[in-house]
Design an enzyme around this catalytic site. Structure first.
Site, mmCIF file in Angstrom:
data_model
loop_
_atom_site.group_PDB
_atom_site.id
_atom_site.type_symbol
_atom_site.label_atom_id
_atom_site.label_comp_id
_atom_site.label_asym_id
_atom_site.label_seq_id
_atom_site.Cartn_x
_atom_site.Cartn_y
_atom_site.Cartn_z
ATOM 1 N N SER A 249 38.171 38.018 41.298
ATOM 2 C CA SER A 249 37.432 38.594 40.184
ATOM 3 C C SER A 249 37.085 37.537 39.126
ATOM 4 C CB SER A 249 38.233 39.767 39.613
ATOM 5 O OG SER A 249 37.359 40.643 38.992
ATOM 6 N N HIS A 391 38.094 47.007 44.602
ATOM 7 C CA HIS A 391 38.244 45.727 43.916
ATOM 8 C C HIS A 391 39.736 45.376 43.861
ATOM 9 C CE1 HIS A 391 36.726 42.755 41.058
ATOM 10 N NE2 HIS A 391 37.733 43.032 40.255
#
Ligand code: GTR
Length: 421
Positions: A249, A391
């Site tokens: 990320s 995610h």
């Protein structure tokens, strides 16, 4: 997060992606095509790096004027399969001081120097493992209930909260060392005008914050990764010519920027890195430049704001960042349910970096279509996978990365010229 930065307000409709044209990864600013490796290395590579410095991440300085190393702790871990080492790096400069704590696990099975995977964490070394010997980080942390952060500090209950994202046993058993540190040791992840973290170590007399083309927080984190690599160069147990840098990320954006800048990283792995990472900004899918600059004004350099709602005027897009890793292996990883990071934009950036690898005689990604979820493609030096899920980082991701590393993480050819930086 301002409401316009919320994932629910983003475009997730492929038919609403604007038409765009990407800068050609092998054409310089003057419009000339580059068709040999020498011209790329001495002309185009430094030019594109400069464009990313000036427009996206900001320029970063070299090492601190003084760095000292303090061994905090050493011991056996994982039933003797690993040596645990905790090290504090102290950085001094411009009358300021800061430090970062490294956690290393080195396989004991090998009598030779081992390859390593390096990555920063969101919540500190104690959060990547349940190992009670790991020191609890006392630095500022972003509020997070699940990570058991209270008043911006980690607590005993924060131990191991991110352990599922670090397959330490698998990494060790595959013969790799793991080297990690907390990103906030280099710069806490909030907008304080760069008064804390490593930025003040480099302020010129009278300077109180970086200039519009100087480093933000992602730059400071990438600087930290480079300083950790400086340290690994002094560690005889680590084969510093076989260090992969990995990040998830915001830290995936960071890993790509560090790996693009610093050719000592032998492999780069970006996971779910999205906007300002592996995803093409011009697609405006999921998170956009305006949204990321609005929610995280400290991550990029101030000049990046010029491209809020104006992506086509940015002289670079993210496929060129991936291209800067050439000819070293680069692995772009996405997840099916991570629309905010634009998996398709990450895949396309990996595709459009292909010509730079081809110039070096290496096959490009070689996937004519976006692959199926749950498949990994690491036959070539540009690798891509689409994990099924959200995610996150999972053990499945690590299995693919380690397989790719086994295949591609060879010592950098000592005859290859490296760009001094
Ligand atoms: C989000 C941000 C993304 C990504 C993510 C993360 O809030 O919009 O760009 O970096 O955080 O780092 O988990």
């Amino acid at each position: 997060m301002p409401s316009n930065a919320s994932p629910s307000h983003a475009n997730y409709d492929e038919t609403l992606v604007p038409e765009y044209s990407l800068p050609d990864a092998l054409v310089d600013e003057a419009g000339s095509a580059v068709d040999d490796v020498g011209a790329w290395r001495h002309g185009l590579r430094p030019e594109i790096l400069r464009l990313f410095e000036q427009n996206v991440y900001g320029c970063m300085p070299g090492p601190a004027s003084q760095t000292t190393v303090q061994v905090l702790e050493e011991g056996l871990a994982l039933d003797g399969r690993a040596l645990r080492r905790q090290i504090r790096l102290h950085f001094h400069g411009s009358g300021a001081h800061s430090h970062a704590d490294l956690l290393m696990y080195v396989p004991t099975a090998s009598s030779h120097a081992v390859p390593a995977v390096m990555g920063l964490s969101f919540f500190g070394n104690h959060a990547v493992t349940h190992d009670p010997a790991v020191q609890l980080n006392s630095a500022w942390m972003r509020p997070d209930k699940q990570a058991q952060i209270v008043d911006h500090r980690a607590t005993e209950a924060s131990r191991g909260v991110n352990a599922s994202r670090w397959s330490i046993e698998r990494i060790i058993d595959r013969g790799y060392a793991l080297v990690t540190a907390y990103c906030g040791d280099f710069d806490p992840d909030y907008d304080d005008g760069y008064a804390n973290g490593v930025h003040p170590l480099f302020y010129r007399p009278g300077q109180t914050q970086p200039a519009p083309d100087e480093w933000g927080t992602i730059g400071a984190w990438a600087w930290g990764l480079r300083r950790i690599l400086d340290h690994l160069e002094t560690d005889a147990q680590i084969d510093h010519r076989r260090v992969a840098v990995m990040g998830h990320s915001r830290l995936g954006k960071t890993a790509l920027w560090a790996g693009a800048l610093d050719e000592r990283f032998a492999m780069v792995i970006s996971n779910d890195s999205g906007c300002g990472g592996a995803a093409l900004s011009r697609r405006r899918f999921g998170e956009t430049i305006a949204r990321i600059n609005g929610a995280f004004p400290h991550w990029f350099c101030d000049n990046f704001r010029a491209y809020n709602e104006a992506e086509p005027s940015c002289p670079v897009d993210q496929h060129q960042l991936i291209g800067l890793v050439a000819p070293r292996p680069v692995y772009v990883a996405s997840a099916t349910d991570d629309g905010w990071a634009d998996p398709r934009g990450e895949y396309l950036a990996a595709v459009h970096a292909g010509p730079v690898y081809a110039l070096h005689g290496h096959s490009p990604l070689g996937l004519a279509e976006m692959p199926q979820g749950g498949t990994a493609h690491y036959e070539n030096r540009i690798a891509y996978h689409l994990r099924i899920g959200k995610h996150d980082v999972t053990d499945w991701d690590w299995q693919q990365w380690l397989d790719a590393a086994d295949r591609h993480l060879h010592p950098v050819d000592s005859t290859a010229e490296q760009q001094p930086r």
